[in-house]
Motif scaffolding. Structure first.
Motif: not given
Length: 256
Positions: A145-154, A169-181
């Motif tokens: 999730p985005r908030k978590y990803v941004l924290k890791v990058l920081k 992050a997954v928030d940007d693509v749900l209900p899909m996620c990697k590895p879905e096309k």
């Protein structure tokens, strides 16, 4: 393990964009951070927020759905959809009064506030300098999730390399996620990529590596330090142990 230098040179000159996974890609799996996040931390969240009676029962569901969807957020969303989460105390049995338990943002906040980020050992100044020197378009695409990803990058000192508009992050693509096309295609649309062949995917997951290769992307597999040897796989264009090796392995991306 890489293709010949000539083969690498032939395709690195065509690359405009490098897409990085985050977890176990920008930092090494040996930090123990992923085991911490996917272990006690997520089980505690599931007990506190999703009504699981204990960590053991939470682990069974989390592991089953992560294996299926390769994303904790997507997995828990699907577990709820399929009726596998404990019922809310406010649920009276009718669909109209069913209270949604899982929210990606709740999990993102839990991770951002409660994880032990010191395990990462950041900031990674050498990696930040190396990536900052690359003239290509560098973006992040994570199943977290985005908030978590941004924290890791920081915490890694990479938040200037990957400002928020270059973080997906997954928030940007749900209900899909990697590895879905469809998840990859949404990122291509967002960053203006017309042809996947102009992109490299840097990943630690073979599921995602294979999906990226099927779409026409070039791939760099990050195995981690001291990992067991991997067999040759046609989906892998380049195998390195850590992201810090990327410039020495593919100097053409820097114009070296």
């Amino acid at each position: 393990m890489a293709k010949s230098d000539k083969t690498l040179h032939d395709w690195t000159s065509e690359i405009t964009t490098v897409i990085f996974d985050v977890d176990d890609t920008l930092y090494d799996t040996g930090t123990g951070f992923t085991a911490h996040r996917n272990g006690d931390a997520i089980f505690a969240f599931m007990v506190a927020k999703l009504n699981f009676p204990d960590a053991a029962s939470a682990k069974l569901i989390r592991d089953e759905y992560f294996e299926r969807f390769h994303s904790t957020a997507k997995g828990l969303m699907m577990a709820e959809e399929e009726g596998r989460l404990p019922s809310s105390s406010q649920y009276d049995g009718s669909n109209e009064n069913k209270v949604k338990l899982f929210d990606t943002q709740d999990m993102a906040l839990w991770w951002a506030e409660k994880l032990n980020f010191s395990l990462l050992g950041g900031p990674y100044e050498d990696l930040a300098q190396m990536l900052s020197a690359c003239p290509l378009n560098l973006v992040v695409f994570s199943n977290g999730p985005r908030k978590y990803v941004l924290k890791v990058l920081k915490e890694l000192g990479l938040d200037e390399v990957f400002p928020s508009h270059k973080v997906f992050a997954v928030d940007d693509v749900l209900p899909m996620c990697k590895p879905e096309k469809e998840a990859f295609e949404k990122i291509f649309d967002s960053i203006g990529v017309k042809n996947p062949s102009e992109c490299i995917m840097v990943e630690d997951s073979m599921k995602n590596i294979r999906a990226a290769k099927d779409l026409g992307m070039r791939t760099v597999f990050i195995s981690g330090l001291n990992a067991n040897p991997i067999e040759d796989d046609p989906a892998i264009d380049l195998h390195i142990e850590t992201a810090k090796e990327l410039r020495s392995a593919l100097p053409g991306l820097w114009g070296d």
